[in-house]
Design a protein around this motif. Structure first.
Motif, PDB file in Angstrom:
ATOM      1  N   SER A  22      -6.315  -3.491  -1.411  1.00 54.27           N
ATOM      2  CA  SER A  22      -5.202  -4.026  -0.618  1.00 54.27           C
ATOM      3  C   SER A  22      -5.711  -4.999   0.427  1.00 54.27           C
ATOM      4  CB  SER A  22      -4.446  -2.887   0.085  1.00 54.27           C
ATOM      5  OG  SER A  22      -5.173  -2.408   1.197  1.00 54.27           O
ATOM      6  N   GLU A  32      -9.738  -1.894   1.469  1.00 53.61           N
ATOM      7  CA  GLU A  32      -8.878  -2.883   2.131  1.00 53.61           C
ATOM      8  C   GLU A  32      -9.738  -4.000   2.710  1.00 53.61           C
ATOM      9  OE1 GLU A  32      -6.595  -1.038   5.248  1.00 53.61           O
ATOM     10  OE2 GLU A  32      -8.200  -1.267   6.722  1.00 53.61           O
ATOM     11  N   LEU A  75       0.827  -1.207   0.000  1.00 47.90           N
ATOM     12  CA  LEU A  75       0.000   0.000   0.000  1.00 47.90           C
ATOM     13  C   LEU A  75       0.860   1.255   0.000  1.00 47.90           C
ATOM     14  CD1 LEU A  75      -1.605   2.321   1.871  1.00 47.90           C
ATOM     15  CD2 LEU A  75      -2.804   1.171   0.000  1.00 47.90           C
TER      16      LEU A  75
END
Length: 534
Positions: free
Chosen positions: A99, A162, A78
């Protein structure tokens, strides 16, 4: 587990939303995303660094108009992608970074897990337009809906999702999701007001930014109706190539500023009026704009500069509405003459050195018509950003404006080639900038992409060295040794050729390179900067 995992479901959602390619380096924190990727119909391209993944997604988005997507691991994956996200935000490029992150129970605890960050979501939020965590299996659909709605409305830019390790591996649970309401269109009264002002004005000038680069036909009709010169920022270059109303020159140039300040009505379409376009010489001010009418899809952006009238909507929606509201008879205000005088003055203003650089760009353009030219911060790109008329709308873009990240050119060119397999892509990058991302060329080799990597080798950072010298600072740190590019190309297994710093020679070598199936490299030997000896 009888169903599919959240990771698989997320990939399926991306495919349902017309994502056809992702750029990523698999790792233990994204395994569950890759579980669903192989049979999804989504192409996967492997860069050599996560920064490359982000820049590839950027280039893909600029060439396709769709969000570029990158898959990266927790922590360093990231953080390595934050620079491309910042470039995408500065240039209004739609990008989605997905991510991993450590397990839900460990977040923020500081246990010292692999790739741990104190607050990864908060870190991404400093750059992303929107950053969300899928904290539970039932959150997937609502999060994806919100993210894609944001990418499709308002000013484009990077977004981030995420997925904690435990959630990615959990069984997917479909949840009802209510898509956000569509953004309302511009007030018709504002369109009518703008049309009246434009019709009454005697010397209209149109400013175009990246928000106008996909509306070439409508823009041509509007400009011809108003007989108005069109000044192009960097991200609008290529629109209406060769048209007598086009001024393909930086609005930072004094000659172009004079054109703008002489107007009695300025129509700004999809441009933030940012200093890297409108005040690159750091004078502290942009041109005075009489009767300024601004059209932009970002309401916040419209509030940042005083204007006589603002219209909050996409340029491609506003132009047809304006045309319908304007008188049918075309205006006669000497627009072509005003544009021609501005072009001639701008050409003279950029100086002999940059004129030669632009002549090289013209030779490149004529040798390979309708190419995508992707650049990094290097001499011909600086020159072209000041003055260059490309022959393809959206076909000229680089990272020398906005955030200004070096290392952009090579991976962004790869992303552009993925987005448009019919196009020839020419990447112009300096020897210094090339060394930021040179290994990414191997991704072009893996994918057999028609990209010509043109290395502009002047043995150093000439622009920085000149800037240091101009303010009386001893030039230091500006002469990093370049590699042997011929040997580098050989190690990559791609054809290599060299050319002298001369337009015809470069065009001849480039024409030969475009017949090569796959990537190739050309090294242009440019004059090395030699500091003055006082």
């Amino acid at each position: 587990m009888n169903g599919i995992t959240v990771g698989e479901a997320l990939v399926a959602e991306l495919r349902r939303r017309d994502v056809d390619c992702v750029f990523g380096i698999p790792g233990v924190h994204t395994v569950e995303l890759y579980r669903g990727l192989a049979n999804s119909g989504i192409r996967h391209v492997t860069p050599r660094h996560e920064q490359g993944a982000g820049f590839m997604a950027d280039g893909y988005a600029r060439a396709s108009g769709k969000p570029g997507v990158a898959f990266v691991i927790t922590g360093p994956g990231l953080t390595n992608t934050l620079t491309p996200m910042a470039q995408a935000r500065a240039d209004s490029v739609p990008m989605l970074v997905v991510s991993g992150v450590n397990t839900t129970a460990s977040l923020g605890k500081g246990f010292g897990h692999l790739h741990e960050l104190p607050d990864q979501l908060g870190l991404a939020q400093t750059v992303a337009l929107m950053s969300e965590q899928i904290s539970d299996a039932s959150e997937l659909d609502p999060v994806v809906d919100r993210i894609f709605h944001r990418l499709a409305s308002g000013r484009p830019g990077p977004a981030h999702i995420e997925v904690p390790l435990d959630v990615a591996a959990a069984e997917y649970a479909a949840a009802p999701s209510v898509p956000p309401a569509p953004v309302s269109l511009a007030d018709p009264n504002l369109i009518q007001q703008a049309a009246v002002r434009l019709a009454e004005a005697q010397r209209v000038v149109i400013l175009t930014g990246g928000g106008a680069k996909r509306v070439e036909t409508g823009l041509r009709e509007l400009a011809e109706t108003l007989d108005a010169p069109i000044v192009q920022t960097v991200n609008a270059r290529g629109l209406m190539h060769g048209h007598p109303l086009i001024v393909p020159a930086s609005p930072s140039l004094n000659s172009v500023r004079e054109l703008i300040e002489d107007a009695d009505c300025v129509l700004a379409l999809g441009t933030e009026l940012g200093p890297t376009d409108f005040d690159m010489y750091a004078t502290g001010q942009i041109s005075a704009m009489s009767g300024l009418i601004r059209v932009d899809r970002c309401r916040d952006q419209l509030s940042r500069h005083k204007a006589d009238l603002t219209i909050h909507d996409d340029v491609d929606m506003v132009i047809p509405a304006l045309l319908a509201a304007l008188p049918a008879a075309k205006k006669k205000s000497g627009g072509a003459k005003r544009a021609a005088l501005s072009r001639a003055a701008a050409w003279n203003e950029i100086g002999a050195d940059y004129r030669l650089q632009v002549e090289v760009l013209n030779a490149i353009r004529d040798a390979v018509p309708a190419a995508l030219i992707v650049g990094d911060s290097t001499q011909p790109i600086y020159a072209g950003n000041l003055y260059y008329d490309h022959d393809r709308a959206g076909g000229w873009f680089n990272a020398a404006t906005g955030y200004g990240a070096l290392g952009y050119g090579i991976p962004a060119a790869i992303g552009a080639a993925i987005a448009d397999p019919t196009a020839r892509v020419i990447c112009i990058v300096g020897d210094g900038g090339a060394q930021f991302s040179l290994p990414e060329i191997m991704a072009a080799v893996d994918e057999n992409l028609p990209v010509t990597f043109m290395i502009w080798n002047n043995h150093g950072y000439r622009e920085i060295a000149t800037s240091m010298q101009n303010v009386g600072v001893t030039v230091i740190g500006c002469d990093p040794s370049p590699p042997d590019f011929a040997a580098t190309a050989k190690s990559f297994g791609i054809p290599f050729s060299s050319a002298s710093f001369e337009p015809d020679a470069i065009a001849q070598v480039l024409r030969a390179a475009t017949h090569i199936d796959g990537p190739s490299m050309i090294e242009v030997t440019a004059p090395k900067f030699e500091p003055r000896k006082d």
